[in-house]
Motif scaffolding. Structure first.
Motif, short mmCIF file in Angstrom:
data_model
loop_
_atom_site.label_atom_id
_atom_site.label_comp_id
_atom_site.label_asym_id
_atom_site.label_seq_id
_atom_site.Cartn_x
_atom_site.Cartn_y
_atom_site.Cartn_z
N ILE A 140 0.99 -1.44 0.05
CA ILE A 140 0.13 0.05 -0.07
C ILE A 140 0.95 1.23 0.21
O ILE A 140 0.69 2.16 -0.57
N TYR A 141 2.03 1.17 0.87
CA TYR A 141 2.79 2.43 0.88
C TYR A 141 3.54 2.97 -0.59
O TYR A 141 3.37 3.80 -0.88
N TYR A 142 4.10 1.69 -1.18
CA TYR A 142 4.63 2.13 -2.28
C TYR A 142 3.60 2.40 -3.52
O TYR A 142 3.94 3.01 -4.52
N SER A 143 2.31 1.67 -3.50
CA SER A 143 1.31 2.18 -4.47
C SER A 143 0.83 3.37 -4.34
O SER A 143 0.94 4.38 -5.25
N ILE A 144 0.61 3.85 -2.98
CA ILE A 144 0.33 5.32 -2.73
C ILE A 144 1.50 6.34 -3.34
O ILE A 144 1.26 7.37 -4.07
N SER A 145 2.66 5.83 -2.88
CA SER A 145 3.98 6.79 -3.45
C SER A 145 4.04 6.91 -4.95
O SER A 145 4.38 7.83 -5.42
N ALA A 146 3.62 5.58 -5.58
CA ALA A 146 3.55 5.70 -6.99
C ALA A 146 2.62 6.59 -7.74
O ALA A 146 2.90 7.65 -8.42
N ILE A 147 1.44 6.79 -7.20
CA ILE A 147 0.41 7.45 -7.55
C ILE A 147 0.57 8.86 -7.23
O ILE A 147 0.58 9.94 -7.99
N ASN A 148 1.36 9.06 -6.23
CA ASN A 148 1.73 10.56 -5.67
C ASN A 148 2.89 11.07 -6.72
O ASN A 148 2.88 12.39 -7.08
N ASN A 149 3.84 10.24 -6.79
CA ASN A 149 4.98 10.49 -7.64
C ASN A 149 4.39 11.03 -9.18
O ASN A 149 5.04 11.76 -9.93
N GLY A 150 3.40 10.28 -9.56
CA GLY A 150 2.83 10.53 -10.98
C GLY A 150 2.38 11.70 -11.38
O GLY A 150 2.43 12.24 -12.36
N GLY A 151 1.72 12.13 -10.11
CA GLY A 151 1.04 13.38 -10.19
C GLY A 151 -0.07 13.52 -11.50
O GLY A 151 -0.75 12.58 -11.48
N PHE A 152 0.04 14.75 -11.97
CA PHE A 152 -1.39 15.10 -13.05
C PHE A 152 -0.79 14.45 -14.47
O PHE A 152 -1.63 13.90 -15.30
N ILE A 153 0.37 14.55 -14.67
CA ILE A 153 0.79 14.19 -16.06
C ILE A 153 1.74 12.95 -16.14
O ILE A 153 1.90 12.33 -16.93
N GLY A 154 2.29 12.59 -14.98
CA GLY A 154 3.14 11.41 -14.86
C GLY A 154 4.42 11.45 -15.13
O GLY A 154 4.74 12.65 -15.87
N LEU A 155 5.42 10.68 -15.03
CA LEU A 155 6.70 10.58 -15.36
C LEU A 155 6.97 10.42 -16.55
O LEU A 155 8.37 10.36 -16.96
N GLY A 156 6.34 9.74 -17.51
CA GLY A 156 6.63 9.20 -18.90
C GLY A 156 6.33 7.81 -18.85
O GLY A 156 6.76 7.03 -17.85
N LEU A 157 6.02 7.47 -19.84
CA LEU A 157 6.09 6.02 -20.24
C LEU A 157 7.44 5.34 -20.19
O LEU A 157 8.29 5.82 -20.99
N GLY A 158 7.75 4.35 -19.29
CA GLY A 158 8.83 3.78 -18.95
C GLY A 158 9.78 4.17 -18.05
O GLY A 158 10.84 3.92 -17.87
N ASN A 159 9.48 5.57 -17.66
CA ASN A 159 10.19 6.29 -16.50
C ASN A 159 9.90 6.02 -15.06
O ASN A 159 10.20 6.46 -14.15
N GLY A 160 8.92 5.06 -14.89
CA GLY A 160 8.31 4.79 -13.44
C GLY A 160 9.42 4.11 -12.59
O GLY A 160 10.57 3.54 -12.94
N VAL A 161 9.37 4.47 -11.41
CA VAL A 161 10.20 3.94 -10.21
C VAL A 161 9.72 2.69 -9.53
O VAL A 161 10.48 1.84 -9.12
N ILE A 162 8.62 2.66 -9.34
CA ILE A 162 7.74 1.69 -8.35
C ILE A 162 8.07 0.19 -8.99
O ILE A 162 8.36 -0.68 -8.07
N LYS A 163 8.39 0.11 -10.44
CA LYS A 163 8.75 -1.34 -10.77
C LYS A 163 10.29 -1.84 -10.73
O LYS A 163 10.27 -2.84 -11.08
N LEU A 164 11.12 -0.70 -10.49
CA LEU A 164 12.31 -1.15 -10.12
C LEU A 164 12.62 -1.82 -8.86
O LEU A 164 13.62 -1.57 -8.05
N GLY A 165 11.97 -2.91 -8.37
CA GLY A 165 12.22 -3.60 -7.30
C GLY A 165 11.51 -3.33 -5.96
O GLY A 165 11.59 -3.90 -5.15
N PHE A 166 10.70 -2.25 -6.16
CA PHE A 166 10.07 -1.80 -4.79
C PHE A 166 8.69 -2.52 -4.51
O PHE A 166 8.41 -2.93 -3.42
N LEU A 167 8.30 -2.86 -5.69
CA LEU A 167 7.07 -3.89 -5.62
C LEU A 167 7.36 -5.04 -6.89
O LEU A 167 7.56 -4.62 -7.74
N SER A 168 7.21 -5.97 -6.45
CA SER A 168 7.67 -7.12 -7.55
C SER A 168 6.01 -7.13 -8.47
O SER A 168 4.91 -7.07 -8.08
N GLU A 169 6.55 -7.50 -9.64
CA GLU A 169 5.42 -7.75 -10.65
C GLU A 169 4.35 -6.63 -10.86
O GLU A 169 3.21 -7.17 -10.61
#
Length: 387
Positions: free
Chosen positions: A250-279
């Motif tokens: 839940i913590y990392y999911s909410i952090s990811a939503i917060n990091n994305g903001g209104f327009i997002g970091l861009g396709l392929g530029n997300g951080v949550i997928k880099l080992g913070f949450l599996s799959e």
């Protein structure tokens, strides 16, 4: 003619799932040592087959498809659910301490995903005979007519909750059962009685499983401060649980939503997928999507998803065949509550249940099952002009 708009909306989301799956599966590829395009290829194959299945089923007359295919899926799924716990590890994959997938050449099959379709067909067929247009003089007689469904659902609960350790799917099917009963003419008093029974059985399933108790504690650990802040101090102290497990999902999911903001970091530029949450590309796909495409991207997905539900309900409303109408309502409830359960889970509103997001999460069984349901709905849509 089949509903072209429904076909287009579903095809769009399925095609988009291939892109988002490729973007969000980076860490899983590295962790498992797969090739770069492993998940992209598998999801693409599932989507292509799924779209083909939708088109084929939409061409078959509903009177030759819905009941026959639905009961075939129901019986086949039940047999597979019964057999699966006794299969050797070489033929069955495990998750959550139970076997949930049957290994076949090139892919794995999750019988519970297909069972939901057969379950909806059975309810639509049976409710149209037992409840639609039936007048009963008392709640007792109405409850007596519902007893066979309680027995059937109890068997389902044993297969899903006990043998597969999957309470989330059972909760989803209980919701489908309740909503379809109301639309079939069941009284609100009966629904209320069944709701109390369902909560009681759900609580029993939780307290008898250490895994589910820990999941509840993890969820409560992340939400108790907010909830207890609005309660009187004495009550809050009695409800507070110390040293709860860390609600990292839940913590990392909410952090990811917060990091994305209104327009997002861009396709392929997300951080949550880099080992913070599996799959992330499976059950947490909404958080990954929000981080990369922002609230705008998430909003577009939600709008198209709502349009899909609207088209299904429109077909249910326009057909005069009670079985077809109840089936479409059941499919709409299945898709709608699958999305809500997933979305509420990753935002901490309810415990995470591990239910896929329709048309978006990675997984061949979920994709194909959803496509079969849509194909059957499109077949029904062709009958509207004939009704």
């Amino acid at each position: 003619m089949a509903d072209k708009k429904l076909f287009f909306y579903v095809t769009f989301l399925l095609s988009f799932s291939v892109i988002i799956c490729y973007s969000l599966s980076a860490y899983a590829i590295d962790y498992y040592g797969y090739g770069e395009f492993h998940f992209l290829i598998r999801q693409s194959i599932a989507v292509i087959i799924g779209i083909l299945v939708i088109w084929i089923l939409s061409q078959i007359p509903a009177d030759k498809l819905i009941i026959k295919l639905g009961f075939f899926i129901l019986i086949s799924s039940i047999l597979l659910l019964v057999v699966m716990p006794f299969l050797p590890e070489s033929l069955a994959s495990s998750a959550g301490g139970a076997k949930r997938w049957i290994r076949l050449p090139g892919f794995s099959l999750a019988p519970s995903e297909f069972f939901k379709i057969g379950f909806i067909v059975f309810l639509a067929w049976s409710f149209s005979r037992k409840f639609v247009g039936q007048e009963r003089d008392s709640l007792f007689s109405e409850f007596g007519a519902f007893i066979p469904y309680i027995v059937f659902f109890s068997i389902v609960a044993i297969l899903i909750v006990v043998m597969q350790n999957d309470l989330g799917q059972a909760i989803l099917m209980a919701i489908i059962l309740m909503v379809m009963l109301l639309f079939a003419g069941g009284s609100k008093k009966l629904a209320g009685m069944l709701l109390v029974l369902a909560f009681s059985l759900g609580a029993l399933a939780i307290v008898t499983s250490e895994h589910r108790i820990n999941r509840i504690k993890t969820w409560w650990g992340g939400t108790q401060d907010l909830v207890l802040s609005i309660l009187p101090e004495q009550i809050a102290q009695n409800m507070r649980i110390e040293n709860t497990p860390e609600p990292y999902q839940i913590y990392y999911s909410i952090s990811a939503i917060n990091n994305g903001g209104f327009i997002g970091l861009g396709l392929g530029n997300g951080v949550i997928k880099l080992g913070f949450l599996s799959e992330v590309h499976t059950d947490i796909v909404l958080a990954g999507l929000s981080e990369e495409l922002g609230l705008i991207g998430l909003g577009i997905f939600i709008i198209i998803f709502i349009l899909i539900l609207h088209r299904i309900l429109k077909i249910a409303n326009r057909t005069t065949n009670n079985i077809y109408s109840l089936f479409c309502i059941g499919v709409c409830v299945m898709f709608g509550f699958s999305f809500l359960i997933n979305a509420f889970g990753i935002t901490g509103i309810i415990p995470i249940k591990g239910i896929a997001v329709p048309f978006l999460s990675y997984g061949g069984s979920a994709v194909l099952a959803s496509c079969i349901a849509i194909g059957m709905v499109l077949s029904i849509s062709k009958t509207i002009n004939k009704d």
